[in-house]
Design a protein around this motif. Structure first.
Motif, PDB file in Angstrom:
ATOM      1  N   GLU A  40       0.805  -1.044   0.144  1.00  0.00           N
ATOM      2  CA  GLU A  40       0.067  -0.060   0.114  1.00  0.00           C
ATOM      3  C   GLU A  40       0.813   1.323  -0.022  1.00  0.00           C
ATOM      4  O   GLU A  40       0.848   2.212  -0.653  1.00  0.00           O
ATOM      5  CB  GLU A  40      -1.006  -0.042   1.110  1.00  0.00           C
ATOM      6  CG  GLU A  40      -1.901  -1.148   1.215  1.00  0.00           C
ATOM      7  CD  GLU A  40      -3.058  -1.047   2.363  1.00  0.00           C
ATOM      8  OE1 GLU A  40      -2.845  -0.080   3.178  1.00  0.00           O
ATOM      9  OE2 GLU A  40      -3.941  -1.748   2.216  1.00  0.00           O
ATOM     10  N   THR A  41       2.033   1.089   0.777  1.00  0.00           N
ATOM     11  CA  THR A  41       2.895   2.422   1.049  1.00  0.00           C
ATOM     12  C   THR A  41       4.116   2.577   0.089  1.00  0.00           C
ATOM     13  O   THR A  41       4.577   3.566  -0.148  1.00  0.00           O
ATOM     14  CB  THR A  41       3.182   2.760   2.304  1.00  0.00           C
ATOM     15  OG1 THR A  41       3.947   1.632   2.860  1.00  0.00           O
ATOM     16  CG2 THR A  41       1.819   2.812   3.336  1.00  0.00           C
ATOM     17  N   GLY A  42       4.547   1.294  -0.127  1.00  0.00           N
ATOM     18  CA  GLY A  42       5.893   1.308  -0.940  1.00  0.00           C
ATOM     19  C   GLY A  42       6.984   1.358  -0.026  1.00  0.00           C
ATOM     20  O   GLY A  42       8.022   1.270  -0.336  1.00  0.00           O
ATOM     21  N   ASN A  43       6.735   1.312   1.119  1.00  0.00           N
ATOM     22  CA  ASN A  43       7.701   1.453   2.258  1.00  0.00           C
ATOM     23  C   ASN A  43       8.321  -0.048   2.465  1.00  0.00           C
ATOM     24  O   ASN A  43       7.585  -1.207   2.465  1.00  0.00           O
ATOM     25  CB  ASN A  43       7.321   2.105   3.418  1.00  0.00           C
ATOM     26  CG  ASN A  43       6.720   3.496   3.231  1.00  0.00           C
ATOM     27  OD1 ASN A  43       7.398   3.998   2.426  1.00  0.00           O
ATOM     28  ND2 ASN A  43       5.785   3.662   4.049  1.00  0.00           N
ATOM     29  N   THR A  44       9.523  -0.019   3.015  1.00  0.00           N
ATOM     30  CA  THR A  44      10.083  -1.397   3.465  1.00  0.00           C
ATOM     31  C   THR A  44       9.627  -1.719   4.865  1.00  0.00           C
ATOM     32  O   THR A  44       9.184  -0.613   5.570  1.00  0.00           O
ATOM     33  CB  THR A  44      11.485  -1.373   3.797  1.00  0.00           C
ATOM     34  OG1 THR A  44      11.809  -0.364   4.560  1.00  0.00           O
ATOM     35  CG2 THR A  44      12.268  -1.128   2.428  1.00  0.00           C
ATOM     36  N   VAL A  45       9.473  -2.808   5.244  1.00  0.00           N
ATOM     37  CA  VAL A  45       8.984  -3.207   6.469  1.00  0.00           C
ATOM     38  C   VAL A  45       9.810  -3.921   7.236  1.00  0.00           C
ATOM     39  O   VAL A  45      10.790  -4.360   6.850  1.00  0.00           O
ATOM     40  CB  VAL A  45       7.703  -4.285   6.421  1.00  0.00           C
ATOM     41  CG1 VAL A  45       6.551  -3.742   5.475  1.00  0.00           C
ATOM     42  CG2 VAL A  45       8.219  -5.637   5.967  1.00  0.00           C
ATOM     43  N   LYS A  46       9.650  -3.823   8.910  1.00  0.00           N
ATOM     44  CA  LYS A  46      10.648  -4.525   9.769  1.00  0.00           C
ATOM     45  C   LYS A  46       9.906  -5.600  10.559  1.00  0.00           C
ATOM     46  O   LYS A  46       8.723  -5.373  10.791  1.00  0.00           O
ATOM     47  CB  LYS A  46      11.390  -3.498  10.594  1.00  0.00           C
ATOM     48  CG  LYS A  46      10.419  -2.773  11.245  1.00  0.00           C
ATOM     49  CD  LYS A  46      11.187  -1.756  12.221  1.00  0.00           C
ATOM     50  CE  LYS A  46      10.422  -0.699  13.054  1.00  0.00           C
ATOM     51  NZ  LYS A  46      11.038   0.030  14.105  1.00  0.00           N
ATOM     52  N   ARG A  47      10.637  -6.461  11.013  1.00  0.00           N
ATOM     53  CA  ARG A  47      10.029  -7.526  11.928  1.00  0.00           C
ATOM     54  C   ARG A  47      10.006  -7.227  13.379  1.00  0.00           C
ATOM     55  O   ARG A  47      11.007  -6.134  13.725  1.00  0.00           O
ATOM     56  CB  ARG A  47      10.850  -8.798  11.677  1.00  0.00           C
ATOM     57  CG  ARG A  47      10.882  -9.336  10.226  1.00  0.00           C
ATOM     58  CD  ARG A  47      11.295 -10.717  10.147  1.00  0.00           C
ATOM     59  NE  ARG A  47      11.509 -11.264   8.789  1.00  0.00           N
ATOM     60  CZ  ARG A  47      10.623 -12.027   8.387  1.00  0.00           C
ATOM     61  NH1 ARG A  47       9.556 -12.447   9.174  1.00  0.00           N
ATOM     62  NH2 ARG A  47      10.826 -12.385   6.983  1.00  0.00           N
ATOM     63  N   GLN A  48       9.150  -7.734  14.067  1.00  0.00           N
ATOM     64  CA  GLN A  48       9.039  -7.181  15.504  1.00  0.00           C
ATOM     65  C   GLN A  48       8.359  -8.357  16.197  1.00  0.00           C
ATOM     66  O   GLN A  48       7.514  -8.923  15.706  1.00  0.00           O
ATOM     67  CB  GLN A  48       8.202  -5.855  15.733  1.00  0.00           C
ATOM     68  CG  GLN A  48       8.067  -5.241  17.017  1.00  0.00           C
ATOM     69  CD  GLN A  48       7.391  -3.923  16.948  1.00  0.00           C
ATOM     70  OE1 GLN A  48       6.336  -3.917  16.338  1.00  0.00           O
ATOM     71  NE2 GLN A  48       7.891  -3.228  17.691  1.00  0.00           N
ATOM     72  N   TYR A  49       8.977  -8.585  17.463  1.00  0.00           N
ATOM     73  CA  TYR A  49       8.584  -9.711  18.119  1.00  0.00           C
ATOM     74  C   TYR A  49       7.547  -9.422  19.061  1.00  0.00           C
ATOM     75  O   TYR A  49       7.069  -8.111  19.624  1.00  0.00           O
ATOM     76  CB  TYR A  49       9.637 -10.168  19.192  1.00  0.00           C
ATOM     77  CG  TYR A  49      10.655 -10.913  18.905  1.00  0.00           C
ATOM     78  CD1 TYR A  49      10.465 -12.322  18.279  1.00  0.00           C
ATOM     79  CD2 TYR A  49      11.942 -10.478  18.432  1.00  0.00           C
ATOM     80  CE1 TYR A  49      11.378 -13.106  17.832  1.00  0.00           C
ATOM     81  CE2 TYR A  49      13.097 -11.158  18.059  1.00  0.00           C
ATOM     82  CZ  TYR A  49      12.728 -12.579  17.696  1.00  0.00           C
ATOM     83  OH  TYR A  49      13.760 -13.505  17.049  1.00  0.00           O
ATOM     84  N   ILE A  50       6.253 -10.150  18.958  1.00  0.00           N
ATOM     85  CA  ILE A  50       5.051  -9.926  19.359  1.00  0.00           C
ATOM     86  C   ILE A  50       4.715 -10.767  20.549  1.00  0.00           C
ATOM     87  O   ILE A  50       4.838 -12.203  20.589  1.00  0.00           O
ATOM     88  CB  ILE A  50       3.624  -9.908  18.427  1.00  0.00           C
ATOM     89  CG1 ILE A  50       4.077  -9.023  17.318  1.00  0.00           C
ATOM     90  CG2 ILE A  50       2.339  -9.656  19.065  1.00  0.00           C
ATOM     91  CD1 ILE A  50       3.962  -7.463  17.571  1.00  0.00           C
TER      92      ILE A  50
END
Length: 295
Positions: A40-50
């Motif tokens: 949707e945004t074209g931005n990179t994503v980062k992983r996060q612990y939940i």
């Protein structure tokens, strides 16, 4: 650019010690790599612990290793507690035994590394160990801590340096019998084996890794170039999957013909069917086994 060492420490043969370093044999620098992008945004994503129960993100400072001791119960282990564990192979590889490299089954060989002296002072001692191994055509066994795991390793001469190959522990290797015991014993016709060995003999080549080509990587690069240039990516049709051979003898004969090796032009052995016909002709017989009629 000199690659970064994967490990630095010492190599020891009795009272002879030298500073050494390990360098990865393989590199993935040329491989195609992708990043995960928010469509949707074209931005990179980062992983996060939940947190599995609360569903809330966990801050870095609250992340800790846990060793399972019961259902939903864990023994917490801090990073500094692991760092405090020290054994000799963390910094020194002692050559404690020597073997013929061919004695080591291939299923135990794991990851190769280049082993070289890490400073000028160590080059002489390093050369002594290397040349002694070469003179006896032997390989040395040692242990090394890599990535927080102690691993057995085999060390052998390689040109001006040495090659270290980590080994798998016996309890991590499935025995061939656990897989191969289900294969039935099959009675194979000798003539079919001769046909197959003839194909092997004619297609024998010298090992040349420069001939290896990653066709999938090439197709992926071509796809990316086309998409980047706004061209329609090439359409690659999947190759048909082979089916089990019904008539093995006919398939082997057709293989000889398709490879253009139905006749041996080098003066070597001819395929069985050709040899049988020649032998029959010399005996005054038809190839099928009956006596040849005189004109």
């Amino acid at each position: 650019m000199t690659p970064r060492p994967a490990w630095k420490g010492y190599l020891k043969l009795s009272l002879v010690t030298c500073a050494v370093q390990l360098t990865n044999v393989t590199t993935n620098a040329e491989r195609v790599s992708f990043r995960t992008i928010n469509r949707e945004t074209g931005n990179t994503v980062k992983r996060q612990y939940i947190d599995a129960v609360t569903g809330k993100p966990v801050e870095d400072k609250n992340e800790v290793k846990g060793y399972p001791i019961d259902k939903d119960q864990f023994l917490l282990v801090e990073e500094d507690e692991i760092e405090a564990l020290h054994i000799e192979s963390e910094h020194t590889m002692s050559l404690d035994g020597f073997v013929d490299k061919s004695e080591i089954e291939q299923i135990y060989l794991d990851t190769p590394y280049y082993l070289s002296p890490s400073d000028k002072v160590s080059e002489e001692a390093f050369a002594v160990i290397r040349d002694a191994l070469a003179a006896r055509k032997m390989a040395g066994l040692a242990s090394i801590v890599l990535y927080r795991r102690e691993r057995p390793a085999v060390i052998e001469p390689l040109g001006k340096g040495m090659l270290l190959t980590t080994l798998r522990y016996q309890n991590t290797v499935r025995k061939p019998a656990t897989v191969f015991d289900d294969i039935d014993d099959v009675k194979i016709d000798d003539e079919m084996i001769e046909l197959a060995t003839h194909i092997i003999d004619k297609k024998r080549i010298k090992f040349d890794p420069s001939k290896f080509e990653d066709h999938f990587e090439n197709a992926l690069l071509e796809f990316i170039r086309a998409k980047k240039a706004g061209r329609e990516p090439p359409v690659v049709k999947p190759s048909p999957q082979p089916s089990n051979v019904v008539n093995l003898f006919d398939a082997l004969k057709k293989s000889l013909a398709s490879e253009g090796i139905a006749e041996d032009e080098d003066g070597g052995k001819k395929p069985p069917s050709t040899r049988r016909a020649s032998k029959a002709a010399r005996k005054g017989q038809e190839p099928g086994g009956g006596k040849r009629k005189s004109a």
